[in-house]
Design a protein around this motif. Sequence first.
Motif, PDB file in Angstrom:
ATOM      1  N   ALA A 111       1.401  -2.538  -0.509  1.00  0.00           N
ATOM      2  CA  ALA A 111       1.621  -3.324  -1.721  1.00  0.00           C
ATOM      3  C   ALA A 111       1.141  -4.762  -1.527  1.00  0.00           C
ATOM      4  O   ALA A 111       1.071  -5.270  -0.405  1.00  0.00           O
ATOM      5  N   SER A 112       0.807  -5.404  -2.647  1.00  0.00           N
ATOM      6  CA  SER A 112       0.457  -6.822  -2.633  1.00  0.00           C
ATOM      7  C   SER A 112       1.311  -7.550  -3.656  1.00  0.00           C
ATOM      8  O   SER A 112       1.681  -6.978  -4.686  1.00  0.00           O
ATOM      9  N   PHE A 113       1.631  -8.800  -3.364  1.00  0.00           N
ATOM     10  CA  PHE A 113       2.487  -9.604  -4.235  1.00  0.00           C
ATOM     11  C   PHE A 113       1.753 -10.868  -4.654  1.00  0.00           C
ATOM     12  O   PHE A 113       0.973 -11.439  -3.877  1.00  0.00           O
ATOM     13  N   CYS A 155       6.310 -17.081  -3.448  1.00  0.00           N
ATOM     14  CA  CYS A 155       6.075 -15.664  -3.709  1.00  0.00           C
ATOM     15  C   CYS A 155       7.394 -14.981  -4.074  1.00  0.00           C
ATOM     16  O   CYS A 155       8.442 -15.319  -3.521  1.00  0.00           O
ATOM     17  N   PRO A 156       7.355 -14.006  -5.003  1.00  0.00           N
ATOM     18  CA  PRO A 156       8.586 -13.331  -5.431  1.00  0.00           C
ATOM     19  C   PRO A 156       8.999 -12.152  -4.560  1.00  0.00           C
ATOM     20  O   PRO A 156       9.829 -11.339  -4.962  1.00  0.00           O
ATOM     21  N   ILE A 157       8.462 -12.055  -3.357  1.00  0.00           N
ATOM     22  CA  ILE A 157       8.732 -10.889  -2.517  1.00  0.00           C
ATOM     23  C   ILE A 157      10.160 -10.865  -1.975  1.00  0.00           C
ATOM     24  O   ILE A 157      10.662  -9.809  -1.566  1.00  0.00           O
ATOM     25  N   GLY A 158      10.838 -12.005  -1.989  1.00  0.00           N
ATOM     26  CA  GLY A 158      12.151 -12.098  -1.343  1.00  0.00           C
ATOM     27  C   GLY A 158      13.175 -11.120  -1.870  1.00  0.00           C
ATOM     28  O   GLY A 158      13.801 -10.372  -1.103  1.00  0.00           O
ATOM     29  N   LYS A 159      13.378 -11.077  -3.182  1.00  0.00           N
ATOM     30  CA  LYS A 159      14.413 -10.206  -3.756  1.00  0.00           C
ATOM     31  C   LYS A 159      14.108  -8.730  -3.566  1.00  0.00           C
ATOM     32  O   LYS A 159      14.980  -7.979  -3.097  1.00  0.00           O
ATOM     33  N   PRO A 160      12.925  -8.232  -3.902  1.00  0.00           N
ATOM     34  CA  PRO A 160      12.670  -6.799  -3.679  1.00  0.00           C
ATOM     35  C   PRO A 160      12.704  -6.401  -2.206  1.00  0.00           C
ATOM     36  O   PRO A 160      12.987  -5.243  -1.880  1.00  0.00           O
ATOM     37  N   ALA A 161      12.429  -7.355  -1.318  1.00  0.00           N
ATOM     38  CA  ALA A 161      12.464  -7.056   0.118  1.00  0.00           C
ATOM     39  C   ALA A 161      13.879  -7.114   0.677  1.00  0.00           C
ATOM     40  O   ALA A 161      14.122  -6.662   1.796  1.00  0.00           O
ATOM     41  N   GLY A 162      14.815  -7.682  -0.094  1.00  0.00           N
ATOM     42  CA  GLY A 162      16.187  -7.805   0.390  1.00  0.00           C
ATOM     43  C   GLY A 162      16.400  -8.968   1.333  1.00  0.00           C
ATOM     44  O   GLY A 162      17.343  -8.961   2.143  1.00  0.00           O
ATOM     45  N   LYS A 206      17.715 -12.261   2.840  1.00  0.00           N
ATOM     46  CA  LYS A 206      19.022 -12.904   2.698  1.00  0.00           C
ATOM     47  C   LYS A 206      18.906 -14.397   2.393  1.00  0.00           C
ATOM     48  O   LYS A 206      19.698 -14.935   1.619  1.00  0.00           O
ATOM     49  N   LEU A 207      17.950 -15.065   3.009  1.00  0.00           N
ATOM     50  CA  LEU A 207      17.760 -16.506   2.793  1.00  0.00           C
ATOM     51  C   LEU A 207      16.522 -16.699   1.921  1.00  0.00           C
ATOM     52  O   LEU A 207      15.435 -16.987   2.415  1.00  0.00           O
ATOM     53  N   LEU A 208      16.705 -16.553   0.620  1.00  0.00           N
ATOM     54  CA  LEU A 208      15.573 -16.578  -0.301  1.00  0.00           C
ATOM     55  C   LEU A 208      14.845 -17.928  -0.278  1.00  0.00           C
ATOM     56  O   LEU A 208      13.628 -17.979  -0.492  1.00  0.00           O
ATOM     57  N   GLU A 209      15.579 -19.007  -0.036  1.00  0.00           N
ATOM     58  CA  GLU A 209      14.946 -20.327  -0.047  1.00  0.00           C
ATOM     59  C   GLU A 209      13.968 -20.512   1.105  1.00  0.00           C
ATOM     60  O   GLU A 209      13.150 -21.442   1.101  1.00  0.00           O
ATOM     61  N   TYR A 210      14.032 -19.615   2.111  1.00  0.00           N
ATOM     62  CA  TYR A 210      13.144 -19.725   3.260  1.00  0.00           C
ATOM     63  C   TYR A 210      11.950 -18.777   3.189  1.00  0.00           C
ATOM     64  O   TYR A 210      11.177 -18.689   4.153  1.00  0.00           O
ATOM     65  N   VAL A 211      11.782 -18.088   2.083  1.00  0.00           N
ATOM     66  CA  VAL A 211      10.660 -17.156   1.956  1.00  0.00           C
ATOM     67  C   VAL A 211       9.316 -17.841   2.219  1.00  0.00           C
ATOM     68  O   VAL A 211       8.483 -17.305   2.959  1.00  0.00           O
ATOM     69  N   PRO A 212       9.034 -19.021   1.643  1.00  0.00           N
ATOM     70  CA  PRO A 212       7.758 -19.669   1.957  1.00  0.00           C
ATOM     71  C   PRO A 212       7.569 -19.934   3.454  1.00  0.00           C
ATOM     72  O   PRO A 212       6.470 -19.777   3.991  1.00  0.00           O
ATOM     73  N   ALA A 213       8.648 -20.337   4.126  1.00  0.00           N
ATOM     74  CA  ALA A 213       8.550 -20.589   5.569  1.00  0.00           C
ATOM     75  C   ALA A 213       8.333 -19.283   6.330  1.00  0.00           C
ATOM     76  O   ALA A 213       7.555 -19.243   7.292  1.00  0.00           O
ATOM     77  N   TYR A 214       9.007 -18.216   5.903  1.00  0.00           N
ATOM     78  CA  TYR A 214       8.802 -16.914   6.542  1.00  0.00           C
ATOM     79  C   TYR A 214       7.345 -16.481   6.411  1.00  0.00           C
ATOM     80  O   TYR A 214       6.723 -16.000   7.372  1.00  0.00           O
ATOM     81  N   ILE A 215       6.804 -16.634   5.209  1.00  0.00           N
ATOM     82  CA  ILE A 215       5.420 -16.216   4.979  1.00  0.00           C
ATOM     83  C   ILE A 215       4.460 -17.047   5.830  1.00  0.00           C
ATOM     84  O   ILE A 215       3.497 -16.511   6.408  1.00  0.00           O
ATOM     85  N   SER A 216       4.715 -18.342   5.929  1.00  0.00           N
ATOM     86  CA  SER A 216       3.869 -19.196   6.770  1.00  0.00           C
ATOM     87  C   SER A 216       3.879 -18.714   8.214  1.00  0.00           C
ATOM     88  O   SER A 216       2.824 -18.640   8.867  1.00  0.00           O
TER      89      SER A 216
END
Length: 237
Positions: free
Chosen positions: A121-123, A146-153, A155-165
């Motif tokens: 999949a791509s987001f 990116c909106p991948i945080g919620k469908p991926a489950g 827990k720390l949605l505010e850190y999604v950009p940092a996770y992706i980096s």
Amino acid sequence: MDADANNEGKSRFTVLFAKVSHAAQRQYERAEAHVLTQLRARMDRLERPKALTYLSDTSTTPTSAHGQAHFESSLPSRMAALMERADTQDRIAALDDLFHHVLDQLVPDEIRILGALSDGASFALIHAGYAPRIGPMTRRLIENFCPIGKPAGVKLLEYVPAYISHLRELGLVETGPEDPAQDIKYQILESDVAIREALEAEQKGVGMTAKYLRRTLSMSEFGHQFWDTCTGQNPTP
């Protein structure tokens, strides 16, 4: 006579006060020593952290899941062990070491993101910043939104950009060109309150305007190989 009596009274009071003060000081010191003794006893009963044990006691060196030592007595001995392994390992062993090293750097939320991308999949993903009215973005303020945080489950949605980096730095995910089929998702991202507030909080230059760079997020080829191997789908890379 009255003056002598007065002075004698003051002298006795001074001596008495000194004795009382000295006794009080000794009592305070005894109480303090008792408290410190009790505190040391409690601390001694606590389990020493394993990490500290490893650093101070080289007689029991912990090893990773694939048998390689994490802690050695000295840097030269660690280097010697790596050089010996480099001389003897084959491609499969080298990949095993690499995947273990990458896995050690991930947190559960990042694994959740990889899981959401593992089926191909791509987001939608955007970067936001400022640019001249005509021309490319010259000042980037927000990356990897990116909106991948919620469908991926995650827990720390505010850190999604940092996770992706971080996942991009490790080569596990990659960004691609805009996907026109996800136009609605891009519009939702660009109208997000957090994006708007971040852009408004920054001072725009003269003639500058907010601009968005639309991209897509997907798992890289290396990421798929890593995922398949670590999840047992491809145990022999």
